[in-house]
Write a protein that holds these residues in place. Structure first.
Motif, mmCIF file in Angstrom:
data_model
loop_
_atom_site.group_PDB
_atom_site.id
_atom_site.type_symbol
_atom_site.label_atom_id
_atom_site.label_comp_id
_atom_site.label_asym_id
_atom_site.label_seq_id
_atom_site.Cartn_x
_atom_site.Cartn_y
_atom_site.Cartn_z
ATOM 1 N N VAL A 195 -4.201 -4.595 -12.123
ATOM 2 C CA VAL A 195 -3.899 -5.890 -12.736
ATOM 3 C C VAL A 195 -3.046 -5.702 -13.990
ATOM 4 N N VAL A 196 -3.410 -4.714 -14.801
ATOM 5 C CA VAL A 196 -2.652 -4.440 -16.034
ATOM 6 C C VAL A 196 -1.257 -3.944 -15.688
ATOM 7 N N GLU A 197 -1.157 -3.145 -14.655
ATOM 8 C CA GLU A 197 0.166 -2.653 -14.214
ATOM 9 C C GLU A 197 1.057 -3.808 -13.768
ATOM 10 N N ALA A 198 0.472 -4.755 -13.044
ATOM 11 C CA ALA A 198 1.240 -5.935 -12.624
ATOM 12 C C ALA A 198 1.766 -6.694 -13.843
ATOM 13 N N LEU A 199 0.909 -6.917 -14.815
ATOM 14 C CA LEU A 199 1.324 -7.627 -16.027
ATOM 15 C C LEU A 199 2.433 -6.881 -16.759
ATOM 16 N N MET A 200 2.300 -5.551 -16.841
ATOM 17 C CA MET A 200 3.310 -4.758 -17.535
ATOM 18 C C MET A 200 4.667 -4.836 -16.843
ATOM 19 N N SER A 234 0.839 -1.187 0.000
ATOM 20 C CA SER A 234 0.000 0.000 0.000
ATOM 21 C C SER A 234 0.879 1.243 0.000
ATOM 22 N N SER A 235 0.487 2.246 -0.754
ATOM 23 C CA SER A 235 1.163 3.543 -0.719
ATOM 24 C C SER A 235 0.295 4.577 -1.418
ATOM 25 N N LYS A 236 0.246 5.773 -0.859
ATOM 26 C CA LYS A 236 -0.477 6.867 -1.502
ATOM 27 C C LYS A 236 0.350 7.481 -2.627
ATOM 28 N N GLU A 241 5.797 4.835 -5.806
ATOM 29 C CA GLU A 241 6.196 3.907 -4.734
ATOM 30 C C GLU A 241 5.334 2.644 -4.769
ATOM 31 N N PHE A 242 4.031 2.814 -5.045
ATOM 32 C CA PHE A 242 3.143 1.653 -5.135
ATOM 33 C C PHE A 242 3.579 0.726 -6.268
ATOM 34 N N LEU A 243 3.914 1.299 -7.429
ATOM 35 C CA LEU A 243 4.381 0.488 -8.556
ATOM 36 C C LEU A 243 5.642 -0.284 -8.179
ATOM 37 N N ASN A 244 6.524 0.383 -7.471
ATOM 38 C CA ASN A 244 7.770 -0.265 -7.034
ATOM 39 C C ASN A 244 7.472 -1.446 -6.117
ATOM 40 N N LEU A 245 6.541 -1.262 -5.187
ATOM 41 C CA LEU A 245 6.155 -2.354 -4.272
ATOM 42 C C LEU A 245 5.521 -3.506 -5.044
ATOM 43 N N LEU A 246 4.649 -3.183 -5.997
ATOM 44 C CA LEU A 246 3.958 -4.199 -6.791
ATOM 45 C C LEU A 246 4.942 -5.018 -7.628
ATOM 46 N N SER A 247 6.023 -4.392 -8.044
ATOM 47 C CA SER A 247 7.008 -5.067 -8.905
ATOM 48 C C SER A 247 8.002 -5.930 -8.131
ATOM 49 N N ASN A 248 7.956 -5.878 -6.799
ATOM 50 C CA ASN A 248 8.944 -6.605 -5.990
ATOM 51 C C ASN A 248 8.749 -8.122 -6.006
#
Length: 279
Positions: free
Chosen positions: A227-232, A196-198, A202-209
């Protein structure tokens, strides 16, 4: 040249949501092409903003004064850029069998019916909307618009080495169903991280970890930007049948291929919007 007004309950300055991020970029791209476009919150609309010679992009419109809405419906050229299900009193088709609501629960039908086009986010979204409203003026944009800067950030993050773990979005919104995703991981004894991040970057960075993203929404997601961001970012997505993106032909893409696809969507969606409004 006719003036274009964009109406929505919230602008990006008020709320950093998927719809607001998409719409803000859409408006910027239209303005960049030389069109006069003004963004106004629905609660701030005045009589002088309503005129049959204007063109309108209507996004979230719960706060739109019914007098103005009726005038636009009967006299103006407009599109509805739909992000959820405002044709239902509940705004949640999941509470009805086969996503089909009784007629008494359907609202705003004339508003949708008279739009030049209703833009939906996915074929899943389009199918549910048409099933309930029985209208044909519907177009599936099959994607979203991201800033080039954000797409390039995701391009870099897609190359990161990932941890063998699940990411779960730590959301207080009940229909995002964080609770069930946690239960699933605990039951299966799977390693997971709540993210989680506002701050969007930073949220994208966490999701990509992590190598996997688990998302089990309770209500139909018209697309699901996350979901699309995760896939990308080359993160494998585990989800249920309520995510609009999963019904699109590009859902098997990932990483740079999907990033380039969404890069092209920027112009494609703007082209279609202007074709309908100004063509």
């Amino acid at each position: 040249m006719n003036k274009i007004y964009y109406f929505s309950d919230f602008l990006l300055e008020d709320l950093i949501g998927g719809g607001e991020l998409n719409d803000n970029e859409l408006c910027m791209l239209i303005s960049d092409r030389g069109y006069k476009l003004e963004k106004i919150r629905t609660r701030e609309i005045k009589k002088q903003h309503i005129d049959k010679n204007n063109l309108y992009i209507i996004s979230n419109f719960i706060g739109l004064n019914h007098v103005y809405k009726d005038y636009i419906t009967k006299n103006c050229k407009y599109i509805i850029y739909e992000h959820d299900h405002k044709y239902l009193k509940s705004r949640n088709p999941a509470i009805y069998n086969d996503y089909l609501a009784p007629k008494k629960n359907i609202i705003n039908k004339e508003f949708y019916q008279n739009a030049a086009t209703v833009f939906c986010q996915s074929s899943f979204h389009k199918k549910i909307l048409q099933k309930n409203l029985k209208i044909n003026n519907v177009y599936n944009v099959s994607g979203n618009i991201w800033k080039i800067k954000d797409l390039e950030t995701m391009r870099k993050l897609s190359k990161k080495n990932k941890n063998e773990s699940f990411s779960i979005m730590n959301s207080m919104i009940e229909h995002k169903n964080t609770k069930e995703a946690i239960y699933y991981c605990n039951y299966k004894k799977l390693k997971y991280t709540l993210i989680s991040s506002k701050n969007y970057e930073e949220f994208l960075n966490l999701l990509s970890n992590n190598s996997k993203f688990l998302f089990l929404p309770k209500t139909p997601e018209t697309l699901s930007r996350v979901v699309v961001e995760a896939l990308m970012m080359n993160v494998k997505v585990i989800t249920n049948k309520k995510v609009g993106a999963s019904y699109e032909p590009w859902f098997n893409m990932k990483g740079e291929e999907l990033i380039n696809f969404m890069l092209n969507k920027r112009q494609e969606i703007v082209d279609k919007t202007l074709e309908v409004l100004c063509g």
